[in-house]
Design a protein around this motif. Structure first.
Motif, PDB file in Angstrom:
ATOM      1  N   ALA A  19     -10.760  11.820 -12.824  1.00 13.39           N
ATOM      2  CA  ALA A  19     -12.096  11.986 -12.353  1.00 13.39           C
ATOM      3  C   ALA A  19     -12.031  11.615 -10.855  1.00 13.39           C
ATOM      4  O   ALA A  19     -12.608  12.136  -9.906  1.00 13.39           O
ATOM      5  N   LEU A  20     -11.008  10.541 -10.534  1.00 14.50           N
ATOM      6  CA  LEU A  20     -10.857  10.151  -9.212  1.00 14.50           C
ATOM      7  C   LEU A  20     -10.428  11.335  -8.437  1.00 14.50           C
ATOM      8  O   LEU A  20     -10.575  11.599  -7.304  1.00 14.50           O
ATOM      9  N   THR A  21      -9.332  12.147  -9.202  1.00 16.57           N
ATOM     10  CA  THR A  21      -8.548  13.234  -8.141  1.00 16.57           C
ATOM     11  C   THR A  21      -9.383  14.130  -8.081  1.00 16.57           C
ATOM     12  O   THR A  21      -9.391  14.654  -6.900  1.00 16.57           O
ATOM     13  N   LEU A  22     -10.271  14.635  -8.803  1.00 20.79           N
ATOM     14  CA  LEU A  22     -11.287  15.762  -8.738  1.00 20.79           C
ATOM     15  C   LEU A  22     -12.231  15.272  -7.650  1.00 20.79           C
ATOM     16  O   LEU A  22     -12.613  16.312  -6.801  1.00 20.79           O
ATOM     17  N   SER A  23     -12.684  14.229  -7.696  1.00 17.99           N
ATOM     18  CA  SER A  23     -13.633  13.779  -6.565  1.00 17.99           C
ATOM     19  C   SER A  23     -13.006  13.929  -5.196  1.00 17.99           C
ATOM     20  O   SER A  23     -13.677  13.900  -4.153  1.00 17.99           O
ATOM     21  N   THR A  24     -11.621  13.602  -5.004  1.00 16.87           N
ATOM     22  CA  THR A  24     -10.942  13.682  -3.821  1.00 16.87           C
ATOM     23  C   THR A  24     -10.803  15.244  -3.405  1.00 16.87           C
ATOM     24  O   THR A  24     -10.502  15.424  -2.085  1.00 16.87           O
ATOM     25  N   ILE A  25     -10.605  16.033  -4.361  1.00 14.46           N
ATOM     26  CA  ILE A  25     -10.328  17.415  -4.205  1.00 14.46           C
ATOM     27  C   ILE A  25     -11.515  18.044  -3.570  1.00 14.46           C
ATOM     28  O   ILE A  25     -11.503  18.717  -2.767  1.00 14.46           O
ATOM     29  N   SER A  26     -12.660  17.530  -4.306  1.00  9.92           N
ATOM     30  CA  SER A  26     -13.955  18.167  -3.978  1.00  9.92           C
ATOM     31  C   SER A  26     -14.866  17.069  -3.835  1.00  9.92           C
ATOM     32  O   SER A  26     -15.731  16.589  -4.781  1.00  9.92           O
ATOM     33  N   PRO A  27     -15.075  16.390  -2.559  1.00  2.68           N
ATOM     34  CA  PRO A  27     -16.092  15.198  -2.386  1.00  2.68           C
ATOM     35  C   PRO A  27     -17.266  15.571  -2.512  1.00  2.68           C
ATOM     36  O   PRO A  27     -18.227  14.589  -2.922  1.00  2.68           O
ATOM     37  N   ALA A  28     -17.697  16.968  -2.775  1.00  2.00           N
ATOM     38  CA  ALA A  28     -19.139  17.284  -2.993  1.00  2.00           C
ATOM     39  C   ALA A  28     -19.587  17.108  -4.257  1.00  2.00           C
ATOM     40  O   ALA A  28     -20.844  17.029  -4.785  1.00  2.00           O
ATOM     41  N   ILE A  29     -18.713  16.667  -5.358  1.00  2.00           N
ATOM     42  CA  ILE A  29     -18.920  16.476  -6.571  1.00  2.00           C
ATOM     43  C   ILE A  29     -19.935  15.338  -6.812  1.00  2.00           C
ATOM     44  O   ILE A  29     -20.863  14.977  -7.613  1.00  2.00           O
ATOM     45  N   GLY A  30     -19.760  14.012  -5.851  1.00  2.00           N
ATOM     46  CA  GLY A  30     -20.610  13.191  -5.789  1.00  2.00           C
ATOM     47  C   GLY A  30     -20.083  11.755  -6.286  1.00  2.00           C
ATOM     48  O   GLY A  30     -20.764  10.849  -6.602  1.00  2.00           O
ATOM     49  N   GLY A  31     -18.933  11.601  -6.275  1.00  2.00           N
ATOM     50  CA  GLY A  31     -18.377  10.306  -6.557  1.00  2.00           C
ATOM     51  C   GLY A  31     -18.059   9.859  -7.970  1.00  2.00           C
ATOM     52  O   GLY A  31     -18.435  10.807  -9.067  1.00  2.00           O
ATOM     53  N   VAL A  32     -17.640   8.802  -8.356  1.00  2.00           N
ATOM     54  CA  VAL A  32     -17.104   8.395  -9.659  1.00  2.00           C
ATOM     55  C   VAL A  32     -17.750   7.046  -9.834  1.00  2.00           C
ATOM     56  O   VAL A  32     -17.695   6.099  -9.134  1.00  2.00           O
ATOM     57  N   LEU A  33     -18.515   6.874 -10.984  1.00  2.00           N
ATOM     58  CA  LEU A  33     -18.811   5.573 -11.626  1.00  2.00           C
ATOM     59  C   LEU A  33     -17.869   5.242 -12.825  1.00  2.00           C
ATOM     60  O   LEU A  33     -17.484   6.287 -13.686  1.00  2.00           O
ATOM     61  N   VAL A  34     -17.240   4.111 -12.679  1.00  2.00           N
ATOM     62  CA  VAL A  34     -15.952   3.743 -13.804  1.00  2.00           C
ATOM     63  C   VAL A  34     -16.710   2.398 -14.627  1.00  2.00           C
ATOM     64  O   VAL A  34     -16.986   1.710 -13.756  1.00  2.00           O
ATOM     65  N   ARG A  35     -17.050   2.682 -15.852  1.00  2.00           N
ATOM     66  CA  ARG A  35     -17.497   1.466 -16.524  1.00  2.00           C
ATOM     67  C   ARG A  35     -16.261   0.947 -17.564  1.00  2.00           C
ATOM     68  O   ARG A  35     -15.683   1.786 -18.081  1.00  2.00           O
ATOM     69  N   GLY A  36     -16.374  -0.288 -17.734  1.00  2.00           N
ATOM     70  CA  GLY A  36     -15.449  -0.663 -18.539  1.00  2.00           C
ATOM     71  C   GLY A  36     -15.147  -2.221 -18.428  1.00  2.00           C
ATOM     72  O   GLY A  36     -15.681  -2.928 -17.590  1.00  2.00           O
ATOM     73  N   GLU A  37     -14.681  -2.792 -19.667  1.00  6.79           N
ATOM     74  CA  GLU A  37     -14.572  -4.281 -19.622  1.00  6.79           C
ATOM     75  C   GLU A  37     -13.518  -4.877 -18.690  1.00  6.79           C
ATOM     76  O   GLU A  37     -12.909  -4.044 -18.239  1.00  6.79           O
ATOM     77  N   LYS A  38     -13.587  -6.030 -18.335  1.00  4.14           N
ATOM     78  CA  LYS A  38     -12.844  -6.619 -17.443  1.00  4.14           C
ATOM     79  C   LYS A  38     -11.338  -6.678 -18.000  1.00  4.14           C
ATOM     80  O   LYS A  38     -10.790  -6.692 -19.024  1.00  4.14           O
ATOM     81  N   GLY A  39     -10.349  -6.509 -16.839  1.00  5.15           N
ATOM     82  CA  GLY A  39      -8.940  -6.229 -17.077  1.00  5.15           C
ATOM     83  C   GLY A  39      -8.444  -5.056 -17.632  1.00  5.15           C
ATOM     84  O   GLY A  39      -7.534  -4.802 -18.410  1.00  5.15           O
ATOM     85  N   THR A  40      -9.259  -3.921 -17.050  1.00  8.72           N
ATOM     86  CA  THR A  40      -8.576  -2.664 -17.748  1.00  8.72           C
ATOM     87  C   THR A  40      -8.387  -1.752 -16.461  1.00  8.72           C
ATOM     88  O   THR A  40      -8.514  -0.572 -16.383  1.00  8.72           O
TER      89      THR A  40
END
Length: 665
Positions: A19-40
């Motif tokens: 997801a991070l890589t695709l967003s840097t290839i095409s910033p128009a995607i709109g960024g990334v939200l990463v959800r997860g427990e602490k320590g991941t």
């Protein structure tokens, strides 16, 4: 020492890396939200991302990172000379603190030059610094809503406009917005969640060998960071080259009619709202094709894009867990023949490829696991409403709440000074201007009239000639009245009298509705229940209504009524919350018929504790659940001792309960 842990050394975060890589290839995607427990490793991977991105060319001396190839750059530092110098620098990773003020994000008047020289000059904010880079917000779910809206709007428009404090500036602001969050600390509102292009749920690996590899690599990095980083230099360089090639190729990727139709079929099948899902999926599929060296979008590109772009867009309300049915996705994508493969294009194999180095050797080549919070994980509100359970000799029931509805607003009286929200009146950083005060810290909105008024009496002593002369002590900041968030603490009687009259279903439905309202208004919510011989903090004060809804649905009813114990537990919880979050004002909602049947002198003890709690001045409300022709009036007595508002109810229905609560002010 390397600034960050190597991107390619992170174990078991394949979806996040992609997801991070695709967003840097095409910033128009709109960024990334990463959800997860602490320590991941959420923050670790985001901070490492900038080090693998190709360097960029900028106009030397320009504070807004203008691309030298732009014909009409949107930079306040322009216009530039025809023979401007060009410099190459790494991509910036700009971190936005949760407590940042709006002027820190947007930029504002340069105070020092304004006061000392009388010059109106714009001082760039974080959005300007993040242009053509990455803007990272850790714990984005704790960021004030107006700042989140501001960031997402800037990311979507590609520019930032500042109109404040006598400054009128517009500059380019194209960046990759990355937010990380722990859902246990509270959720983003669904409308904000939808504005992120891609969303990834991450969890710690459950495979013991993978966990061992995580520990082994981390210890090796801390023991000798330079040596550890050197082991991944080749992988990092290869990843950088591949991203650079994909960035150049992405504009040449063709979205055929077949691909567009498939994307539309997928989005329609998953019943997403609006057209943003289709657009983001199309952009992500194109980026995925470029990442794999192709100029045509195939089935695997659409599948990879849909897995990242659609799960969070299927949520209809905050209680719905994000997820996607991958069997249905495969069924949609495999219901006809694939398009013919292009001939002689020299591309790589069509099978999906992940970012190099993002897969652990220990994790193997297994396909990323399906999100466990899929569509079948939703609570079934159509199930039997009362299910008997047996605990020793006492029979209890578990009532299921009905579908929640929209309650009306209720507030805490007076004017507070808590965290910005959307409920009670308070002095906040946003809202209407009601006064001015001396500057006591960083940030804040300048009150120009009051600043001039403070400086005016001193002009003769300062030797004024033409212009006003200002000093730092003259600065006045605006005092604004807006709205704050509150702590809504429910204290619910779950004893046998409530269960016998089938009150819990209505009570749960009302609380569930108020939970949704509290979530949208950024409140914290807690739940204390009492039955049998004790009171239990079923839900510690939290902003996560996903957890609240689960705890509420499982709440049993039956047994005696330990009212005194419930009020003692309430006192302890409120005292602890005053220490943890002293600015957040509470509203206590006690739902009971006022009876006390556990222990010696149960009623007298309950009233004594109520008097002590009422003396603390907490805003409270007692909802009387007693029904019938002959009433004891115990809830009325309880309200008197608590110094709370008393509301009698002929029937405890969900609608009546909500109407009562929304009137508490």
């Amino acid at each position: 020492m390397p600034q960050h842990y190597p991107f390619s050394a992170v174990v078991g975060s394949d979806d996040m890396a992609l997801a991070l890589t695709l967003s840097t290839i095409s910033p128009a995607i709109g960024g990334v939200l990463v959800r997860g427990e602490k320590g991941t490793a959420k923050s670790t991977m985001v901070r490492a991302l900038a080090s693998v991105l190709p360097q960029i060319d900028v106009i030397a001396g320009d504070r807004f990172s203008t691309d030298p190839r732009e014909t009409n750059p949107l930079s306040p530092d322009g216009p530039f000379a025809a023979d401007f110098d060009v410099e190459t620098r790494p991509v910036r990773l700009v971190e936005l603190p949760v407590g940042a003020t709006e002027d820190r994000v947007l930029g504002s008047l340069h105070l020092e030059k304004a006061l000392s020289d009388g010059v109106t000059e714009y001082e760039p904010g974080l959005l300007a610094r993040a242009h053509r880079g990455i803007l990272y917000v850790d714990e984005v779910n704790l960021l004030h809503d107006h700042l989140v809206d501001l960031l997402l709007d800037a990311a979507a428009m590609g520019r930032s406009t500042v109109e404040r404090d006598g400054v009128s500036v517009e500059h380019a602001a194209r960046f990759v917005l990355v937010g990380t969050m722990n859902p246990e600390e509270g959720e983003l509102r669904p409308q904000l969640l939808d504005r992120f292009g891609l969303t990834v749920d991450v969890a710690a690996p459950r495979d013991p060998e993978a966990r061992v590899e995580v520990v082994r690599r981390r210890l090796a990095y801390e023991a000798d960071p330079d040596k550890f980083a050197s082991r991944y230099e080749s992988d990092e360089a290869t990843l950088t080259s591949r991203i650079e090639a994909a960035q150049k190729l992405v504009d040449e990727v063709e979205l055929s009619d077949w691909a567009l139709l498939k994307i539309a079929e997928v989005c329609a099948a998953f019943e997403v709202d609006g057209m943003r899902a289709d657009i983001v999926t199309a952009r992500a599929a194109s980026a995925h094709a470029a990442w794999n060296g192709r100029t045509n979008v195939i089935r695997e590109d659409i599948r990879a894009a849909a897995r990242l772009a659609l799960p969070h867009r299927r949520r209809r309300n905050p209680f719905d867990a994000p997820g996607i049915d991958e069997d249905l996705l495969d069924q949609i994508l495999n219901d006809d023949e694939p398009p013919p493969e292009p001939e002689g294009d020299g591309t790589e194999d069509s099978e999906t490829q992940e970012p190099q180095g993002s897969k652990s050797e220990a994790a193997g080549d297994a396909e990323p696991s399906t999100n466990s919070a899929g569509e079948n994980s939703q609570p079934d509100n159509t199930a039997q409403h009362e299910q008997p359970q047996h605990s020793g000799s006492s029979e209890v029931t578990v009532a299921a709440p009905q579908q929640p509805y929209r309650p009306k607003l209720f507030t805490v009286g007076g004017t507070g000074a808590g965290e910005s929200g959307k409920r009670s009146r308070a002095i906040t950083e946003t809202g209407r201007r009601i006064g001015a005060q001396r500057r006591t810290g960083q940030g804040g909105s300048i009150h120009l009239i009051e600043t001039i008024r403070a400086a005016a009496p001193h002009q003769y002593a300062r030797g004024r000639v033409h212009n006003l002369q200002f000093r730092a002590d003259d600065l006045r900041l605006a005092v604004k009245e807006g709205h704050e968030s509150n702590l809504i603490l429910f204290c619910v009687d779950a004893s046998g009298s409530m269960a016998a009259r089938k009150r819990m279903e209505q009570v749960k439905t009302a609380i569930l509705s108020l939970l949704m309202d509290a979530y949208q208004r950024r409140d914290k919510v807690g739940l204390i229940t009492f039955r049998q011989d004790h009171a239990e903090l079923a839900l510690p004060p939290t902003g996560s209504i996903d957890i609240a809804a689960t705890r509420l649905a499982e709440l049993p009813a039956g047994g005696r009524t330990p009212l005194a114990e419930a009020l003692l537990k309430t006192t302890d919880v409120l005292r602890l919350e005053r220490v943890r979050d002293p600015r957040r004002r509470p509203l206590l909602v006690v739902i009971t018929d006022g009876r006390a049947t556990y222990g010696e002198n149960a009623l007298a003890r309950a009233h004594q504790v109520a008097k002590h709690l009422g003396a603390t001045g907490v805003a409270s409300l007692v909802i009387d659940c007693e029904t019938g022709k002959f009433r004891m009036g115990l809830a009325h007595q309880l309200a008197d001792h608590l110094m709370a508002e008393y509301i009698p109810l002929a029937e405890v229905s969900a609608a009546a309960l909500t109407d009562a609560v929304k009137g508490a002010a």
